[in-house]
Design a protein around this motif. Structure first.
Motif, PDB file in Angstrom:
ATOM      1  N   VAL A  93      38.221  33.027  44.687  1.00  0.00           N
ATOM      2  CA  VAL A  93      37.981  33.851  45.877  1.00  0.00           C
ATOM      3  C   VAL A  93      38.626  33.274  47.139  1.00  0.00           C
ATOM      4  O   VAL A  93      39.048  34.015  48.028  1.00  0.00           O
ATOM      5  CB  VAL A  93      36.457  34.070  46.081  1.00  0.00           C
ATOM      6  CG1 VAL A  93      35.747  32.766  46.408  1.00  0.00           C
ATOM      7  CG2 VAL A  93      36.189  35.133  47.138  1.00  0.00           C
ATOM      8  N   SER A  94      38.742  31.945  47.233  1.00  0.00           N
ATOM      9  CA  SER A  94      39.319  31.337  48.454  1.00  0.00           C
ATOM     10  C   SER A  94      40.804  31.669  48.608  1.00  0.00           C
ATOM     11  O   SER A  94      41.366  31.483  49.684  1.00  0.00           O
ATOM     12  CB  SER A  94      39.130  29.818  48.428  1.00  0.00           C
ATOM     13  OG  SER A  94      39.799  29.246  47.324  1.00  0.00           O
ATOM     14  N   TYR A 153      34.739  37.692  51.482  1.00  0.00           N
ATOM     15  CA  TYR A 153      35.775  37.163  50.590  1.00  0.00           C
ATOM     16  C   TYR A 153      36.923  36.561  51.405  1.00  0.00           C
ATOM     17  O   TYR A 153      37.448  35.498  51.069  1.00  0.00           O
ATOM     18  CB  TYR A 153      36.320  38.280  49.696  1.00  0.00           C
ATOM     19  CG  TYR A 153      35.564  38.477  48.400  1.00  0.00           C
ATOM     20  CD1 TYR A 153      34.173  38.409  48.349  1.00  0.00           C
ATOM     21  CD2 TYR A 153      36.242  38.733  47.212  1.00  0.00           C
ATOM     22  CE1 TYR A 153      33.482  38.592  47.161  1.00  0.00           C
ATOM     23  CE2 TYR A 153      35.563  38.917  46.014  1.00  0.00           C
ATOM     24  CZ  TYR A 153      34.178  38.845  45.996  1.00  0.00           C
ATOM     25  OH  TYR A 153      33.506  39.033  44.808  1.00  0.00           O
ATOM     26  N   LEU A 154      37.315  37.257  52.471  1.00  0.00           N
ATOM     27  CA  LEU A 154      38.417  36.760  53.298  1.00  0.00           C
ATOM     28  C   LEU A 154      38.061  35.435  53.957  1.00  0.00           C
ATOM     29  O   LEU A 154      38.914  34.561  54.131  1.00  0.00           O
ATOM     30  CB  LEU A 154      38.781  37.781  54.395  1.00  0.00           C
ATOM     31  CG  LEU A 154      39.354  39.124  53.965  1.00  0.00           C
ATOM     32  CD1 LEU A 154      39.921  39.867  55.165  1.00  0.00           C
ATOM     33  CD2 LEU A 154      40.449  38.961  52.923  1.00  0.00           C
ATOM     34  N   GLU A 208      32.432  46.927  54.221  1.00  0.00           N
ATOM     35  CA  GLU A 208      33.493  46.100  54.807  1.00  0.00           C
ATOM     36  C   GLU A 208      33.043  44.649  54.997  1.00  0.00           C
ATOM     37  O   GLU A 208      33.827  43.703  54.826  1.00  0.00           O
ATOM     38  CB  GLU A 208      33.924  46.703  56.149  1.00  0.00           C
ATOM     39  CG  GLU A 208      35.259  46.202  56.667  1.00  0.00           C
ATOM     40  CD  GLU A 208      36.440  46.576  55.769  1.00  0.00           C
ATOM     41  OE1 GLU A 208      37.441  45.850  55.818  1.00  0.00           O
ATOM     42  OE2 GLU A 208      36.357  47.576  55.019  1.00  0.00           O
ATOM     43  N   ARG A 209      31.768  44.441  55.317  1.00  0.00           N
ATOM     44  CA  ARG A 209      31.270  43.072  55.533  1.00  0.00           C
ATOM     45  C   ARG A 209      31.270  42.277  54.244  1.00  0.00           C
ATOM     46  O   ARG A 209      31.470  41.057  54.257  1.00  0.00           O
ATOM     47  CB  ARG A 209      29.859  43.115  56.154  1.00  0.00           C
ATOM     48  CG  ARG A 209      29.847  43.558  57.604  1.00  0.00           C
ATOM     49  CD  ARG A 209      28.439  43.885  58.074  1.00  0.00           C
ATOM     50  NE  ARG A 209      27.918  45.101  57.443  1.00  0.00           N
ATOM     51  CZ  ARG A 209      26.702  45.586  57.655  1.00  0.00           C
ATOM     52  NH1 ARG A 209      25.864  44.952  58.464  1.00  0.00           N
ATOM     53  NH2 ARG A 209      26.308  46.704  57.051  1.00  0.00           N
ATOM     54  N   THR A 211      37.948  39.818  41.281  1.00  0.00           N
ATOM     55  CA  THR A 211      37.952  39.320  42.666  1.00  0.00           C
ATOM     56  C   THR A 211      39.012  39.972  43.537  1.00  0.00           C
ATOM     57  O   THR A 211      38.728  40.395  44.658  1.00  0.00           O
ATOM     58  CB  THR A 211      38.127  37.787  42.649  1.00  0.00           C
ATOM     59  OG1 THR A 211      36.958  37.203  42.041  1.00  0.00           O
ATOM     60  CG2 THR A 211      38.296  37.230  44.051  1.00  0.00           C
ATOM     61  N   ARG A 212      40.228  40.090  43.043  1.00  0.00           N
ATOM     62  CA  ARG A 212      41.291  40.647  43.892  1.00  0.00           C
ATOM     63  C   ARG A 212      41.062  42.118  44.222  1.00  0.00           C
ATOM     64  O   ARG A 212      41.506  42.609  45.257  1.00  0.00           O
ATOM     65  CB  ARG A 212      42.669  40.451  43.244  1.00  0.00           C
ATOM     66  CG  ARG A 212      43.185  39.034  43.427  1.00  0.00           C
ATOM     67  CD  ARG A 212      44.626  38.882  43.041  1.00  0.00           C
ATOM     68  NE  ARG A 212      45.542  39.216  44.118  1.00  0.00           N
ATOM     69  CZ  ARG A 212      46.864  39.027  44.040  1.00  0.00           C
ATOM     70  NH1 ARG A 212      47.403  38.542  42.934  1.00  0.00           N
ATOM     71  NH2 ARG A 212      47.653  39.353  45.049  1.00  0.00           N
ATOM     72  N   PHE A 213      40.367  42.821  43.342  1.00  0.00           N
ATOM     73  CA  PHE A 213      40.115  44.240  43.603  1.00  0.00           C
ATOM     74  C   PHE A 213      39.026  44.461  44.655  1.00  0.00           C
ATOM     75  O   PHE A 213      38.941  45.540  45.233  1.00  0.00           O
ATOM     76  CB  PHE A 213      39.765  44.968  42.310  1.00  0.00           C
ATOM     77  CG  PHE A 213      40.965  45.234  41.440  1.00  0.00           C
ATOM     78  CD1 PHE A 213      41.920  46.167  41.816  1.00  0.00           C
ATOM     79  CD2 PHE A 213      41.151  44.543  40.252  1.00  0.00           C
ATOM     80  CE1 PHE A 213      43.029  46.421  41.032  1.00  0.00           C
ATOM     81  CE2 PHE A 213      42.255  44.784  39.444  1.00  0.00           C
ATOM     82  CZ  PHE A 213      43.203  45.724  39.845  1.00  0.00           C
TER      83      PHE A 213
END
Length: 380
Positions: free
Chosen positions: A340-341, A260-261, A254-255, A242-244
């Motif tokens: 992910v949050s 994730y953001l 990018e979308r 997830t962090r990667f």
């Protein structure tokens, strides 16, 4: 203090972090090489890797093998570090993909979504036919000590080959999960429970065959403190996905990264995937439509996974994930891990690795203070 190195046979990763293989198209040569350049293990996801090839609908096998070969070669041009490939056992092209990865000298093949009971056979056949000694490491991904034991016994009895390592993936991972839906929230299946169980199964193998078989903890590993926790439980490294995704070097649109953001904890859902396994994803209108019966069975072009029953399933999992990777999330969905949050910015792989080191150092310092405090208390 620096991270302990992760050693898999003659390979040494300075940072004990494996970047998870994320398909479709989320981790290709761009992300894998960036992670390898920072001292971790970068991983190219093999699932439907030929999605951008012009002949993928007409001849998916040729397209996928060509794309896998090209991505390994691209990664090699970008890094001298360790580059692996993730190949699902459930792929209809699994044996051909394994051979291609070996012949193009992938450092490691990570393999889950089924038990890779015959994988050493492909390594030996490649060596025999090509008259070349291939050094690719073979690392099964398991979700239980029993699975690790079955694979090890089978490989040793049939091929005299001890697995080079095991990835133990717990129920907080993103994407397809090796658990029944009711097991996902059962404390008995937590990664903290699974890792020591697999370590216990593997220890007699190490003693008997004189070979280190490192355990890599995966699924919900997010911070440097998590890395310390699983190293303390007997793992030699961790796998993170997830962090990667939230890095500049990640190969997704990018979308996809922005989803994730924007994700909140309540946006994470478990789907019943067409491939017959539960999967963790970000909830959206596509998933709702599938659940409500607004998607209809389709004509399969890819035939990518053995377990997909196309006449019963409401959508093509490969196409949904390809659409998501391209940023068309209204026609697909994003797989994600349970944490992910917690993702709140897009950063570089270098910055991410640095932050993991700082978090690890802080966890070590905190432990040291606690020990010192206890020692001082006992003295008084």
């Amino acid at each position: 203090m620096s991270f302990p190195a992760l050693k898999i046979g003659n390979l040494t990763a300075r940072i004990p972090v494996v970047q998870g293989g994320m398909g479709v198209g989320i981790s290709l040569s761009g992300l894998a090489s960036a992670v390898a350049n920072q001292g971790g293990i970068g991983v190219i996801a093999g699932a439907m890797i030929g999605m951008k090839e012009p002949d993928v609908a007409k001849d998916p096998l040729t397209a996928n093998l060509r794309a896998l070969r090209n991505e390994i070669e691209k990664a090699r041009q970008l890094t001298n570090g360790i580059v692996g490939v993730n190949l699902m056992v459930a792929l209809t092209t699994f044996s051909q993909m394994v051979r291609t990865a070996i012949e193009h000298k992938a450092d490691i093949i990570f393999s889950g979504a089924g038990l890779p009971l015959d994988m050493p056979k492909h390594l030996f056949q490649a060596c025999e036919e090509k008259k070349e000694d291939f050094k690719t490491k073979l690392v099964p991904i398991v979700s239980s000590a029993r699975a690790a034991s079955v694979i090890a016994k089978k490989w040793i009895s049939r091929f005299n080959y001890v697995p080079d390592a095991f990835v133990v993936e717990g129920p907080k991972a993103g994407g397809h999960l090796g658990f029944k839906a009711e097991e996902l929230y059962d404390p008995a299946h937590a990664l903290e429970v699974l890792v020591p169980q697999v370590v216990e199964v593997v220890k007699p193998l190490e003693d008997k065959y004189g070979k280190a078989v490192p355990i890599i903890a995966a699924g919900g590993v997010y911070s440097g403190a998590d890395i310390k926790k699983f190293l303390d439980l007997g793992a030699s490294g961790v796998q993170m996905g997830t962090r990667f995704v939230a890095t500049h070097e990640c190969d997704a649109d990018e979308r996809f990264k922005q989803s994730y953001l924007a994700a909140k904890a309540e946006d994470v859902t478990i789907i019943k995937s067409p491939v017959g396994m539960p999967g963790r994803a970000l909830d959206n209108s596509f998933i709702h439509a599938a659940r409500e019966g607004n998607k209809k069975p389709f004509k399969c072009v890819f035939h990518c996974v053995h377990t997909c029953e196309q006449e019963k399933t409401p959508y093509c999992i490969a196409q949904a994930l390809i659409n998501a990777m391209k940023g068309n999330l209204e026609r697909g969905f994003a797989f994600c891990g349970a944490n992910v949050s917690r993702v709140n910015k897009i950063t570089s792989v270098r910055e991410l690795m640095d932050s993991l080191q700082h978090e690890f150092d802080d966890a070590m310092a905190s432990l040291s203070k606690s020990v010192q405090s206890m020692f001082n208390g006992n003295k008084s």
